[in-house]
Design a protein around this motif. Sequence first.
Motif, short mmCIF file in Angstrom:
data_model
loop_
_atom_site.label_atom_id
_atom_site.label_comp_id
_atom_site.label_asym_id
_atom_site.label_seq_id
_atom_site.Cartn_x
_atom_site.Cartn_y
_atom_site.Cartn_z
N SER A 126 7.14 21.66 -41.52
CA SER A 126 6.33 21.51 -40.33
C SER A 126 7.20 21.44 -39.08
CB SER A 126 5.45 20.27 -40.44
OG SER A 126 6.23 19.17 -40.81
N GLY A 127 8.41 20.97 -39.24
CA GLY A 127 9.31 20.88 -38.09
C GLY A 127 9.56 22.24 -37.48
N GLN A 128 9.54 23.26 -38.31
CA GLN A 128 9.84 24.61 -37.82
C GLN A 128 8.64 25.25 -37.12
OE1 GLN A 128 11.34 26.94 -41.03
NE2 GLN A 128 13.05 25.59 -41.40
N VAL A 129 7.45 24.86 -37.49
CA VAL A 129 6.28 25.54 -36.93
C VAL A 129 5.50 24.66 -35.96
CG1 VAL A 129 5.99 27.05 -38.93
CG2 VAL A 129 4.78 24.87 -38.87
N HIS A 130 5.70 23.38 -36.01
CA HIS A 130 4.89 22.44 -35.25
C HIS A 130 4.88 22.79 -33.76
CE1 HIS A 130 3.26 18.72 -33.72
NE2 HIS A 130 2.89 18.43 -34.95
N GLY A 131 3.68 22.92 -33.23
CA GLY A 131 3.53 23.15 -31.80
C GLY A 131 3.52 24.61 -31.39
N LYS A 132 3.86 25.50 -32.33
CA LYS A 132 3.84 26.94 -31.98
C LYS A 132 2.40 27.44 -32.02
CE LYS A 132 8.41 28.12 -33.69
NZ LYS A 132 9.18 28.75 -34.75
N ASP A 133 2.13 28.47 -31.24
CA ASP A 133 0.80 29.06 -31.26
C ASP A 133 0.58 29.76 -32.60
OD1 ASP A 133 -0.06 28.33 -28.73
OD2 ASP A 133 0.98 30.02 -27.79
N ALA A 134 -0.57 29.52 -33.21
CA ALA A 134 -0.91 30.25 -34.44
C ALA A 134 -1.25 31.68 -34.05
CB ALA A 134 -2.09 29.58 -35.12
N PRO A 135 -0.53 32.68 -34.61
CA PRO A 135 -0.82 34.06 -34.20
C PRO A 135 -2.28 34.41 -34.48
CG PRO A 135 1.19 33.95 -35.52
CD PRO A 135 0.54 32.60 -35.60
N ASP A 136 -2.92 34.98 -33.47
CA ASP A 136 -4.33 35.37 -33.65
C ASP A 136 -4.39 36.68 -34.43
OD1 ASP A 136 -7.04 35.12 -33.47
OD2 ASP A 136 -7.20 35.89 -31.42
N PHE A 137 -5.48 36.89 -35.10
CA PHE A 137 -5.67 38.13 -35.87
C PHE A 137 -7.15 38.39 -36.02
CE2 PHE A 137 -5.23 34.63 -38.95
CZ PHE A 137 -6.44 34.73 -39.61
#
Lengths: 177, 188
Positions: free
Chosen positions: B38-49
């Motif tokens: 989670s440290g690597q992804v936390h706070g990043k925008d979830a790519p829309d699709f």
Amino acid sequence: MKRLFLCSLVLLAAAALGQDAPTMKPVVSMAPAPLTTITQGKASQVPLAFRVIRGYHINSNQPKSEFLIPTALKIGATTDIIIGGTDYPEGHDMSFAFAPDEKLNVYTGDFQVDVSVRPLRSVLPGKYMLRGNLKYQACDNAACYPPKQLPVSFEVKIAKAAPAPRKNPAQSPHSHK
Amino acid sequence: MKRNPLVPIVVAAIIAVMLFAGIHSARKNRAARSPSVSGQVHGKDAPDFELQSLEGKNIKLSDFRGKAVLLNFWATWCGPCKIEMPWFVELQKEYGPQGFQIVGVAMDDSSTEDITKFVREMGINYPVLLGKEEVGQSYGGVNALPTSFFIDRDGKLVAREFGLQSRSVFVDHIKEALNQGQPVQAQK
């Protein structure tokens, strides 16, 4: 001596902690197939040996659910060397941490698949390379990996068939007249 | 025989270096392989699709903005995925009223009919979309299944989990996702 033993224990523990997580490595490999000599016109079984790396399993050729992807070998067809049936080993019924109540039929470790090869009588004697793919789908104890195709190749030596025994020429009923 | 006083120091130093290397490598592997990265992804925008649902509707991830989303990549041939699904059905019932939505993405080569049959057999009560490789790639590559992403109400990633996890891990991440971002009602 005691100290040496303690040192070994510590080193082993460090090695265990540092083990590589096998994620995207190929899970199945094929051992080099021995050259099989086959006589023109006769079928022969060619044994192909495969190995599933430790910690993984692949579905057998007869998995117990319609949704599971069976391990299947496909050898490219040639015009004058006929690839007949493929004999797969029986899988092992095993349950895994992710489904302790369910038995899956899988291959682990080493397994052998036998391919029936029959060269036509017209095939010239010599060595021929046959190629194909082993399709498998692997899982470990917690995750599954997309289906993969392992390239498979093996050589067969076609030997000349012994000349066919001479048949007596058919006799015409008129010759007895 | 006289003992060299340097020997134990050198041995201790070697052991310390090996232990450090072992532990460092194990941590790195753990982070790369599974559990909480989670440290690597936390706070990043979830790519829309935008993907097609089993019913043939085009559904975007952004359609769920304002809800906490569990984006679950799975396949019909994946045994561990089957274990999670009954939990997901329960979790959808339990947390759905609070603004939680599970979205399944089937990374299958099977036909829509086969996936639909599987979904019916499993009693899945959340939308299942027909996955595409590029969607997996936009999430860093989905090489192992199941893989789940937890997204907060603002569309930001909260956590990612590879492989089968315990139910409590999902509950923790769901709560975390629900507590972050603005609910739909608050948006104007």
